[in-house]
Write an enzyme that holds these catalytic residues in place. Structure first.
Site: not given
Length: 344
Positions: A144, A270, A298
């Site tokens: 991320s 996502d 995600h």
């Protein structure tokens, strides 16, 4: 996007394909046990970061090194961190996670924090690892926010600027402005509120020491990640505002410049990302492989193997580590010539 876009081989279990189910599942399952030790790494500017090393470490100083960078408000306690570190350690790698400033057990010293484009601390750590383990092959992975940071670092340093054999970027928010907008809509606001609460609590604990034109009432009133980045992240780190921060820190605009073998893992569904993220980005070069799964959420990617829910990410990363640690002459990608640090 050209031939660098490939379908990922991730398949969600029946009934567990929903993007939010996949995103939340790793946080609902028991977390993997990970024996570790903590090291304080001093930084050139007088601040520090906390490193978490998987224990026991390999005895051989030439054992390969796996370094992991976590996501926004993540840490060693994040489920993906434990899975990936334990996986690398199980393969005989020396595995370490770098906590971004203030994300470990202790608050950082200087009146600043961390952000998606802040590559200096990762660059310093990789350099230190090079001095400690000069004969060891090294691979970095980011998740991320840490993935966006890593892609930006790889682009900045070119093919020979880092002592790395390759980089792996997982669920990278490569267009920060679009991702902030996506997180402010619909069910995704649940994730935004969770992240925002953590960021505001961390900032409130140090507010009197930070050079911000912001009192506690104004901090509490911030209602989105964009608001937070405009009021806190940008002024703390020398940006003119959120838009300037997003433009300069987003790594997506740089993926055409990557020379180091880099694997990008992404899910089409996502909930942190706009649809068709890679369609809005430049085409990457031959050193890059983008694998896109239809599902996964995600940093989710939970599959069923052996009758149990397991991390596909850990399995995919393990396969890549094994590929890159093969003797010289092996291929980085199954369908193209390996790009090595020497160019051979």
């Amino acid at each position: 996007m050209t031939g660098q876009l490939h379908p990922a081989d991730f398949r969600p279990p029946r009934g567990l394909a929903n993007r939010h189910v996949q995103t939340l599942l790793p946080r609902l399952l028991p977390r993997r046990r990970l024996p570790h030790r903590v090291e304080i790494l001093e930084l050139p500017d007088g601040d520090f970061v906390e490193l978490a090393w998987a224990d026991p470490a390999p005895a051989d100083p030439a054992a390969p090194v796996f370094v992991l960078f976590h996501g926004l408000e993540g840490s060693l306690h994040s489920p993906y961190a434990r899975e990936l570190l334990a996986t690398a350690a199980g393969l005989g790698w020396r595995a370490v996670l770098m906590h971004f400033r203030g994300c470990g057990r202790l608050p950082n010293r200087l009146p600043r924090a961390y952000h998606s484009g802040d590559t200096a601390d990762a660059y310093w750590l990789i350099g230190q690892l090079g001095h400690r383990y000069p004969r060891a092959l090294k691979v970095a992975a980011g998740v991320s926010l840490g993935a966006n940071m890593l892609v930006k670092l790889v682009a900045e340093q070119g093919g020979d600027g880092l002592d790395l054999a390759g980089a792996i970027a997982i669920s990278a928010p490569l267009d920060l402005a679009a991702c902030a907008e996506t997180l402010h809509r619909g069910f995704a606001r649940v994730y935004e509120r969770h992240l925002l609460a953590s960021l505001k609590a961390r900032t409130a604990a140090r507010l009197d020491a930070l050079p911000l034109a912001l009192d506690r009432a104004a901090l509490t009133a911030l209602d989105s990640l964009r608001d937070y980045d405009d009021a806190v992240t940008a002024p703390l780190h020398g940006f003119a505002g959120a838009e300037d921060y997003y433009r300069r820190a987003s790594a997506g605009r740089l993926i055409g410049e990557l020379e180091l073998p880099t694997l990008l893992l992404h899910a089409d569904d996502d909930p942190f990302m706009p649809p068709g993220l890679f369609a809005r980005l430049p085409s990457p070069g031959d050193a890059v492989r983008v694998e896109v799964a239809r599902h996964g959420g995600h940093v989710g990617f939970m599959e069923r193997r052996g009758g149990r829910l397991r991390s596909w990410l850990a399995r995919r990363v393990a396969r890549q580590l094994e590929d890159w640690s093969r003797p010289a002459g092996g291929q980085a990608w199954p369908d193209r010539r390996r790009v090595s640090r020497s160019g051979s």
